[in-house]
Design a protein around this motif. Structure first.
Motif, PDB file in Angstrom:
ATOM      1  N   ASP A  29       1.515   5.286  -1.247  1.00 59.36           N
ATOM      2  CA  ASP A  29       2.608   4.407  -0.861  1.00 59.36           C
ATOM      3  C   ASP A  29       3.270   3.845  -2.123  1.00 59.36           C
ATOM      4  O   ASP A  29       2.837   4.082  -3.245  1.00 59.36           O
ATOM      5  CB  ASP A  29       2.120   3.281   0.059  1.00 59.36           C
ATOM      6  CG  ASP A  29       1.071   2.373  -0.587  1.00 59.36           C
ATOM      7  OD1 ASP A  29       0.928   2.392  -1.833  1.00 59.36           O
ATOM      8  OD2 ASP A  29       0.386   1.646   0.151  1.00 59.36           O
ATOM      9  N   ARG A  30       4.338   3.070  -1.913  1.00 64.52           N
ATOM     10  CA  ARG A  30       5.116   2.586  -3.047  1.00 64.52           C
ATOM     11  C   ARG A  30       4.315   1.620  -3.908  1.00 64.52           C
ATOM     12  O   ARG A  30       4.500   1.557  -5.127  1.00 64.52           O
ATOM     13  CB  ARG A  30       6.407   1.927  -2.553  1.00 64.52           C
ATOM     14  CG  ARG A  30       7.375   1.603  -3.695  1.00 64.52           C
ATOM     15  CD  ARG A  30       8.703   1.101  -3.190  1.00 64.52           C
ATOM     16  NE  ARG A  30       9.407   2.155  -2.476  1.00 64.52           N
ATOM     17  CZ  ARG A  30       9.690   2.109  -1.173  1.00 64.52           C
ATOM     18  NH1 ARG A  30       9.334   1.077  -0.454  1.00 64.52           N
ATOM     19  NH2 ARG A  30      10.329   3.103  -0.588  1.00 64.52           N
ATOM     20  N   ASP A  31       3.417   0.836  -3.305  1.00 61.50           N
ATOM     21  CA  ASP A  31       2.598  -0.073  -4.094  1.00 61.50           C
ATOM     22  C   ASP A  31       1.774   0.689  -5.121  1.00 61.50           C
ATOM     23  O   ASP A  31       1.662   0.295  -6.283  1.00 61.50           O
ATOM     24  CB  ASP A  31       1.659  -0.876  -3.184  1.00 61.50           C
ATOM     25  CG  ASP A  31       2.403  -1.915  -2.370  1.00 61.50           C
ATOM     26  OD1 ASP A  31       3.309  -2.560  -2.918  1.00 61.50           O
ATOM     27  OD2 ASP A  31       2.084  -2.069  -1.181  1.00 61.50           O
ATOM     28  N   SER A  32       1.174   1.796  -4.693  1.00 57.29           N
ATOM     29  CA  SER A  32       0.359   2.595  -5.598  1.00 57.29           C
ATOM     30  C   SER A  32       1.217   3.213  -6.695  1.00 57.29           C
ATOM     31  O   SER A  32       0.825   3.228  -7.869  1.00 57.29           O
ATOM     32  CB  SER A  32      -0.375   3.688  -4.824  1.00 57.29           C
ATOM     33  OG  SER A  32      -1.136   4.500  -5.689  1.00 57.29           O
ATOM     34  N   LEU A  33       2.387   3.710  -6.337  1.00 53.45           N
ATOM     35  CA  LEU A  33       3.263   4.319  -7.337  1.00 53.45           C
ATOM     36  C   LEU A  33       3.748   3.275  -8.335  1.00 53.45           C
ATOM     37  O   LEU A  33       3.883   3.561  -9.525  1.00 53.45           O
ATOM     38  CB  LEU A  33       4.441   5.012  -6.652  1.00 53.45           C
ATOM     39  CG  LEU A  33       4.074   6.171  -5.717  1.00 53.45           C
ATOM     40  CD1 LEU A  33       5.335   6.796  -5.142  1.00 53.45           C
ATOM     41  CD2 LEU A  33       3.236   7.221  -6.428  1.00 53.45           C
ATOM     42  N   TRP A  34       4.023   2.070  -7.866  1.00 50.26           N
ATOM     43  CA  TRP A  34       4.443   0.991  -8.769  1.00 50.26           C
ATOM     44  C   TRP A  34       3.346   0.688  -9.786  1.00 50.26           C
ATOM     45  O   TRP A  34       3.616   0.521 -10.967  1.00 50.26           O
ATOM     46  CB  TRP A  34       4.772  -0.249  -7.941  1.00 50.26           C
ATOM     47  CG  TRP A  34       5.196  -1.431  -8.737  1.00 50.26           C
ATOM     48  CD1 TRP A  34       6.460  -1.720  -9.171  1.00 50.26           C
ATOM     49  CD2 TRP A  34       4.358  -2.484  -9.215  1.00 50.26           C
ATOM     50  NE1 TRP A  34       6.455  -2.894  -9.888  1.00 50.26           N
ATOM     51  CE2 TRP A  34       5.183  -3.387  -9.926  1.00 50.26           C
ATOM     52  CE3 TRP A  34       3.005  -2.763  -9.105  1.00 50.26           C
ATOM     53  CZ2 TRP A  34       4.692  -4.542 -10.526  1.00 50.26           C
ATOM     54  CZ3 TRP A  34       2.503  -3.909  -9.698  1.00 50.26           C
ATOM     55  CH2 TRP A  34       3.344  -4.778 -10.399  1.00 50.26           C
ATOM     56  N   LEU A  35       2.087   0.656  -9.335  1.00 51.21           N
ATOM     57  CA  LEU A  35       0.978   0.369 -10.235  1.00 51.21           C
ATOM     58  C   LEU A  35       0.762   1.478 -11.251  1.00 51.21           C
ATOM     59  O   LEU A  35       0.329   1.226 -12.379  1.00 51.21           O
ATOM     60  CB  LEU A  35      -0.315   0.153  -9.443  1.00 51.21           C
ATOM     61  CG  LEU A  35      -0.383  -1.099  -8.582  1.00 51.21           C
ATOM     62  CD1 LEU A  35      -1.675  -1.108  -7.780  1.00 51.21           C
ATOM     63  CD2 LEU A  35      -0.282  -2.359  -9.425  1.00 51.21           C
ATOM     64  N   HIS A  36       1.060   2.720 -10.875  1.00 48.36           N
ATOM     65  CA  HIS A  36       0.785   3.856 -11.746  1.00 48.36           C
ATOM     66  C   HIS A  36       2.009   4.298 -12.553  1.00 48.36           C
ATOM     67  O   HIS A  36       1.928   5.260 -13.308  1.00 48.36           O
ATOM     68  CB  HIS A  36       0.243   5.026 -10.926  1.00 48.36           C
ATOM     69  CG  HIS A  36      -1.143   4.794 -10.404  1.00 48.36           C
ATOM     70  ND1 HIS A  36      -1.393   4.269  -9.154  1.00 48.36           N
ATOM     71  CD2 HIS A  36      -2.358   4.979 -10.982  1.00 48.36           C
ATOM     72  CE1 HIS A  36      -2.691   4.155  -8.972  1.00 48.36           C
ATOM     73  NE2 HIS A  36      -3.296   4.575 -10.058  1.00 48.36           N
ATOM     74  N   SER A  37       3.115   3.594 -12.401  1.00 50.79           N
ATOM     75  CA  SER A  37       4.305   3.892 -13.193  1.00 50.79           C
ATOM     76  C   SER A  37       4.144   3.313 -14.597  1.00 50.79           C
ATOM     77  O   SER A  37       3.773   2.148 -14.765  1.00 50.79           O
ATOM     78  CB  SER A  37       5.543   3.287 -12.522  1.00 50.79           C
ATOM     79  OG  SER A  37       6.660   3.344 -13.396  1.00 50.79           O
ATOM     80  N   PHE A  38       4.443   4.106 -15.607  1.00 48.99           N
ATOM     81  CA  PHE A  38       4.365   3.633 -16.990  1.00 48.99           C
ATOM     82  C   PHE A  38       5.293   2.446 -17.232  1.00 48.99           C
ATOM     83  O   PHE A  38       5.022   1.578 -18.063  1.00 48.99           O
ATOM     84  CB  PHE A  38       4.731   4.789 -17.936  1.00 48.99           C
ATOM     85  CG  PHE A  38       4.631   4.446 -19.401  1.00 48.99           C
ATOM     86  CD1 PHE A  38       3.418   4.108 -19.982  1.00 48.99           C
ATOM     87  CD2 PHE A  38       5.766   4.476 -20.206  1.00 48.99           C
ATOM     88  CE1 PHE A  38       3.326   3.808 -21.328  1.00 48.99           C
ATOM     89  CE2 PHE A  38       5.683   4.178 -21.565  1.00 48.99           C
ATOM     90  CZ  PHE A  38       4.457   3.836 -22.121  1.00 48.99           C
ATOM     91  N   THR A  39       6.394   2.384 -16.479  1.00 47.78           N
ATOM     92  CA  THR A  39       7.349   1.294 -16.644  1.00 47.78           C
ATOM     93  C   THR A  39       6.700  -0.065 -16.420  1.00 47.78           C
ATOM     94  O   THR A  39       7.013  -1.041 -17.117  1.00 47.78           O
ATOM     95  CB  THR A  39       8.522   1.465 -15.658  1.00 47.78           C
ATOM     96  OG1 THR A  39       9.199   2.686 -15.948  1.00 47.78           O
ATOM     97  CG2 THR A  39       9.509   0.320 -15.753  1.00 47.78           C
ATOM     98  N   THR A  40       5.786  -0.164 -15.451  1.00 51.12           N
ATOM     99  CA  THR A  40       5.218  -1.460 -15.074  1.00 51.12           C
ATOM    100  C   THR A  40       4.420  -2.096 -16.212  1.00 51.12           C
ATOM    101  O   THR A  40       4.739  -3.221 -16.630  1.00 51.12           O
ATOM    102  CB  THR A  40       4.365  -1.312 -13.806  1.00 51.12           C
ATOM    103  OG1 THR A  40       5.153  -0.721 -12.769  1.00 51.12           O
ATOM    104  CG2 THR A  40       3.850  -2.666 -13.342  1.00 51.12           C
TER     105      THR A  40
END
Length: 393
Positions: A29-40
């Protein structure tokens, strides 16, 4: 010799049951992708977006069955992904998973984490999830990862909390004394754990602490292996984690779920702390604040953090001062058609926009009026870059 025996035991355990046991077709889901994005984490560290240019080099150290590897690939389009694990069976599942989702340009290496230097390259983002607490010496593992971290790279890692997992460690000791962990635990040993816990009086502390709250998992044999029968499992406190980072010459950035580690939120009114506590808290370091949190309340199984190389100069802790021609950005994981549709609906109806309907982290209040919510539209979709150049008066 003892360390080699433990590593071999772990290899056999995960060859037998690659972890996590998630269907190949499952997506994040988007929460997981947000956590694993280098940008964050990069923005948490530098208060600016990562530089564009060469593709990111990402290492998933201890990738297991590749479910987290898939999140890293999806959250960082165009990145070059390297997956490493000591279990060949787990790597085979990871390879199948990534290929199923269309990620075929991925390297896989059957290698212990401590030998990651043998790859001979540096990485911009390293993910080491649910691994360090199983190593004979997590400091050695951290140092090895630091050795392959690019100069401006980010490392995400975690260790089990000594406080949050204390009851599970007691349970592990019980079943060690019963001889269930002498070899590689299989279904027979897991069933013995299940029947033993089920037979305990409901008033026993071990059952209250480790069994009753997890009734939905009682038929999942993998859960017994990864908790009651997990080889090499150890717990740490925040000060111990910071000491490990210092030993590897790494610098703490923040907890991955940083809003959930704010000690002020443990009080009924975070804005009106007891006077003595408020006075003393103002002088506490990040380490001390986090340690206070875990001493008062320990809901987090993992001490899950981002870190980087120790800096010569301290990183900025506040957003840069506003200036003319400021460039504003929307996180890439939020630039979706579904979010835009809900945003336009809220604007059309004149209602507050609930951003947390789309992503839980970071926590925040709804945007209270249409004017504020409307500012998001050009950030996400004006020119396809997720940016808006806004001259300030």
């Amino acid at each position: 010799m003892e360390e080699l025996l433990l590593l071999d035991k772990l290899r056999r355990q995960y060859d037998q049951t690659p972890y996590p046991k998630v269907a190949i077709e499952s997506v994040h889901d988007r929460d997981s992708l947000w956590l694993h994005s280098f940008t964050t984490p990069y923005y948490r560290r530098h208060r600016r977006l990562p530089p564009s240019g060469a593709p990111l080099r990402i290492l998933d150290a201890g990738c297991g069955s590749g479910y987290t590897s898939l999140a890293l690939a999806q959250a960082n389009p165009g990145a070059q992904l390297v997956c490493l694990d000591l279990s060949a069976a787990s790597l085979a599942v990871a390879c199948e998973r990534l290929a199923f989702h269309g990620f075929t340009d991925v390297e896989f290496h059957d290698l212990p984490l401590e030998q990651v230097g043998e790859l001979g390259e540096d990485f911009d983002l390293i993910n080491c999830d649910e691994v360090l607490y199983l190593l004979p010496d997590p400091g050695v593992g951290l140092a090895a990862l630091a050795g392959v971290l690019a100069p401006d790279g980010i490392l995400r890692a975690n260790l089990h909390s000594a406080y949050a997992r204390a009851a599970v460690f007691r349970a592990q000791r019980v079943f060690q004394m019963m001889g269930l962990t002498n070899g590689t635990p299989g279904e027979a040993e897991m069933e013995l754990v299940r029947s033993t816990m089920d037979a305990l009086n409901n008033s026993t502390h071990l059952k209250i602490d480790t069994w009753v709250p997890t009734i939905h998992l009682h038929d999942d044999l993998e859960w017994y292996q990864l908790n009651y029968l997990l080889a090499g499992d150890k717990g740490y406190t925040v000060p111990e984690v910071f000491a490990l980072l210092a030993g590897a010459n790494l610098e703490f950035i923040s907890m991955v779920l940083w809003p959930t580690w704010d000690v002020r939120c443990l009080f009924r009114d975070p804005n009106r702390l007891p006077p003595l506590f408020a006075e003393r808290l103002a002088d506490k370091s990040p380490l001390e604040r986090l340690h206070l949190y875990e001493l008062i309340h320990s809901p987090h199984r993992l001490i899950d953090f981002w870190c980087t190389h120790a800096a010569q100069q301290p990183a900025a802790t506040q957003p840069p001062a506003l200036e003319h021609n400021l460039r504003l950005h929307l996180h890439p994981q939020l630039r979706t058609d579904s979010l835009r549709g809900r945003l336009e609906q809220a604007l059309g109806e004149g209602k507050p926009f609930e951003l947390q309907q789309h992503i839980r982290f970071p926590f925040g209040e709804p945007l209270p009026n249409a004017q504020m919510a409307g500012c998001l539209l050009p950030l996400g979709w004006a020119d396809g870059t997720g940016a808006l150049r806004a001259p300030l008066a």
